[in-house]
Motif scaffolding. Sequence first.
Motif, PDB file in Angstrom:
ATOM      1  N   PRO A 158       0.822  -1.221   0.000  1.00  0.00           N
ATOM      2  CA  PRO A 158       0.000   0.000   0.000  1.00  0.00           C
ATOM      3  C   PRO A 158       0.852   1.266   0.000  1.00  0.00           C
ATOM      4  CG  PRO A 158      -0.823  -1.575   1.612  1.00  0.00           C
ATOM      5  CD  PRO A 158       0.494  -2.109   1.130  1.00  0.00           C
ATOM      6  N   LEU A 159       0.357   2.286  -0.674  1.00  0.00           N
ATOM      7  CA  LEU A 159       1.065   3.569  -0.736  1.00  0.00           C
ATOM      8  C   LEU A 159       1.463   4.061   0.649  1.00  0.00           C
ATOM      9  CD1 LEU A 159      -0.799   5.733  -3.408  1.00  0.00           C
ATOM     10  CD2 LEU A 159       1.678   5.428  -3.241  1.00  0.00           C
ATOM     11  N   LEU A 160       0.533   4.030   1.583  1.00  0.00           N
ATOM     12  CA  LEU A 160       0.839   4.527   2.918  1.00  0.00           C
ATOM     13  C   LEU A 160       1.959   3.722   3.563  1.00  0.00           C
ATOM     14  CD1 LEU A 160       0.265   6.425   5.263  1.00  0.00           C
ATOM     15  CD2 LEU A 160      -1.558   4.872   5.992  1.00  0.00           C
ATOM     16  N   GLU A 161       1.955   2.424   3.375  1.00  0.00           N
ATOM     17  CA  GLU A 161       3.017   1.598   3.937  1.00  0.00           C
ATOM     18  C   GLU A 161       4.364   1.927   3.303  1.00  0.00           C
ATOM     19  OE1 GLU A 161       4.207  -3.103   4.604  1.00  0.00           O
ATOM     20  OE2 GLU A 161       2.100  -2.536   4.371  1.00  0.00           O
ATOM     21  N   LEU A 162       4.363   2.204   2.007  1.00  0.00           N
ATOM     22  CA  LEU A 162       5.610   2.628   1.368  1.00  0.00           C
ATOM     23  C   LEU A 162       6.149   3.884   2.054  1.00  0.00           C
ATOM     24  CD1 LEU A 162       4.929   2.179  -2.463  1.00  0.00           C
ATOM     25  CD2 LEU A 162       6.464   0.830  -1.023  1.00  0.00           C
ATOM     26  N   GLY A 163       5.262   4.847   2.317  1.00  0.00           N
ATOM     27  CA  GLY A 163       5.693   6.073   2.976  1.00  0.00           C
ATOM     28  C   GLY A 163       6.245   5.810   4.360  1.00  0.00           C
ATOM     29  N   VAL A 164       5.584   4.952   5.125  1.00  0.00           N
ATOM     30  CA  VAL A 164       6.036   4.620   6.475  1.00  0.00           C
ATOM     31  C   VAL A 164       7.405   3.947   6.423  1.00  0.00           C
ATOM     32  CG1 VAL A 164       5.574   3.156   8.475  1.00  0.00           C
ATOM     33  CG2 VAL A 164       3.722   4.502   7.460  1.00  0.00           C
ATOM     34  N   ARG A 165       7.567   2.998   5.516  1.00  0.00           N
ATOM     35  CA  ARG A 165       8.839   2.292   5.401  1.00  0.00           C
ATOM     36  C   ARG A 165       9.955   3.241   4.954  1.00  0.00           C
ATOM     37  NH1 ARG A 165       8.820  -3.323   5.329  1.00  0.00           N
ATOM     38  NH2 ARG A 165       6.756  -4.288   5.505  1.00  0.00           N
ATOM     39  N   GLN A 166       9.638   4.158   4.064  1.00  0.00           N
ATOM     40  CA  GLN A 166      10.647   5.109   3.599  1.00  0.00           C
ATOM     41  C   GLN A 166      11.038   6.067   4.721  1.00  0.00           C
ATOM     42  OE1 GLN A 166       8.519   6.353  -0.138  1.00  0.00           O
ATOM     43  NE2 GLN A 166      10.511   5.874  -1.014  1.00  0.00           N
ATOM     44  N   ALA A 167      10.077   6.476   5.528  1.00  0.00           N
ATOM     45  CA  ALA A 167      10.387   7.342   6.667  1.00  0.00           C
ATOM     46  C   ALA A 167      11.302   6.621   7.650  1.00  0.00           C
ATOM     47  CB  ALA A 167       9.099   7.779   7.356  1.00  0.00           C
ATOM     48  N   LYS A 168      11.004   5.357   7.923  1.00  0.00           N
ATOM     49  CA  LYS A 168      11.862   4.582   8.825  1.00  0.00           C
ATOM     50  C   LYS A 168      13.283   4.497   8.282  1.00  0.00           C
ATOM     51  CE  LYS A 168      12.491   0.032  10.901  1.00  0.00           C
ATOM     52  NZ  LYS A 168      12.049  -1.386  10.915  1.00  0.00           N
ATOM     53  N   ALA A 169      13.421   4.250   6.981  1.00  0.00           N
ATOM     54  CA  ALA A 169      14.748   4.135   6.378  1.00  0.00           C
ATOM     55  C   ALA A 169      15.523   5.442   6.475  1.00  0.00           C
ATOM     56  CB  ALA A 169      14.619   3.706   4.920  1.00  0.00           C
ATOM     57  N   ALA A 170      14.804   6.573   6.586  1.00  0.00           N
ATOM     58  CA  ALA A 170      15.454   7.879   6.709  1.00  0.00           C
ATOM     59  C   ALA A 170      15.828   8.201   8.149  1.00  0.00           C
ATOM     60  CB  ALA A 170      14.538   8.965   6.154  1.00  0.00           C
ATOM     61  N   GLY A 171      15.523   7.298   9.086  1.00  0.00           N
ATOM     62  CA  GLY A 171      15.899   7.509  10.473  1.00  0.00           C
ATOM     63  C   GLY A 171      14.771   7.905  11.401  1.00  0.00           C
ATOM     64  N   VAL A 172      13.556   7.965  10.900  1.00  0.00           N
ATOM     65  CA  VAL A 172      12.399   8.344  11.710  1.00  0.00           C
ATOM     66  C   VAL A 172      12.096   7.250  12.738  1.00  0.00           C
ATOM     67  CG1 VAL A 172       9.880   8.570  11.560  1.00  0.00           C
ATOM     68  CG2 VAL A 172      11.357   9.905  10.039  1.00  0.00           C
ATOM     69  N   LYS A 173      11.679   7.651  13.929  1.00  0.00           N
ATOM     70  CA  LYS A 173      11.381   6.710  15.009  1.00  0.00           C
ATOM     71  C   LYS A 173       9.891   6.509  15.245  1.00  0.00           C
ATOM     72  CE  LYS A 173      15.755   6.309  15.736  1.00  0.00           C
ATOM     73  NZ  LYS A 173      16.465   5.111  15.210  1.00  0.00           N
ATOM     74  N   ARG A 174       9.057   7.440  14.766  1.00  0.00           N
ATOM     75  CA  ARG A 174       7.608   7.325  14.926  1.00  0.00           C
ATOM     76  C   ARG A 174       6.949   8.039  13.764  1.00  0.00           C
ATOM     77  NH1 ARG A 174       3.376  10.579  18.702  1.00  0.00           N
ATOM     78  NH2 ARG A 174       4.662  12.276  17.912  1.00  0.00           N
TER      79      ARG A 174
END
Length: 244
Positions: free
Chosen positions: A30-46
């Motif tokens: 899902p698009l939203l999951e892609l965004g969440v996974r990409q944010a995590k890869a950028a160092g985001v914690k929440r």
Amino acid sequence: MDALIIAAGFGSRLRDISDSKPMTPIAGIPLLELGVRQAKAAGVKRVVVVTGHEADRLEAALPALAERAGIPVEAQRVADWSKPNGWSVMAGASVIDGDYLLMMSDHIFSAPILRDLAKAGGADRGVTLAIDRRCDNPLVDPDDATWVKMDEAGFIRAIGKTIPEYDAVDCGAFLATPELALAIQAAIDAGQAGSLSEGMQRLADAGRAATLDIGSAWWLDVDDPHMHALAEAQAPAQLPEIYG
């Protein structure tokens, strides 16, 4: 650092292929999951997801999404999802302390964009916008793009869909400080509708809106069936950290 993903709108141009824009699959994810996974890869914690249209359904999907992505994902509902997107930014920012990555749920990015953006803060800016100087990029829909005019130092002079002169396109990813939500509220208080671009323009007028040039990096706004088809064809190769 937190990420704020806006997922409150109706998504009318994708309704022919999906009844939920944020949950529209791209090569099975899902698009939203892609965004969440990409944010995590950028160092985001929440990740905070702003919901609105069909909020109950989207919020019900978040726990499983968070488990798959391996990062906390929390919902923050906007009171009236029919209002401009700046209202969603303010709703999400109200539960975030400090700076945050701001993303749209229908935009996807190659890994360097968000990674570099997360490091682009500074005392001289209230927001940093990822921009693409390739105004003729074939992956950009010129009829839907938000355009940017910059000064010699790379700070924004003007931003909007109908500005007469521009030298870059808004990629839909920001490193925001608390100044952004305050600028949107100031625009509303001055009688404007409350769009994100209106808040950005106020920061630009104050000399506080910086940019990050993405160079040749890949990104896509998945806003209609044509762009969805391009995403399905290109995302697995462009996002190997997610699709493996």
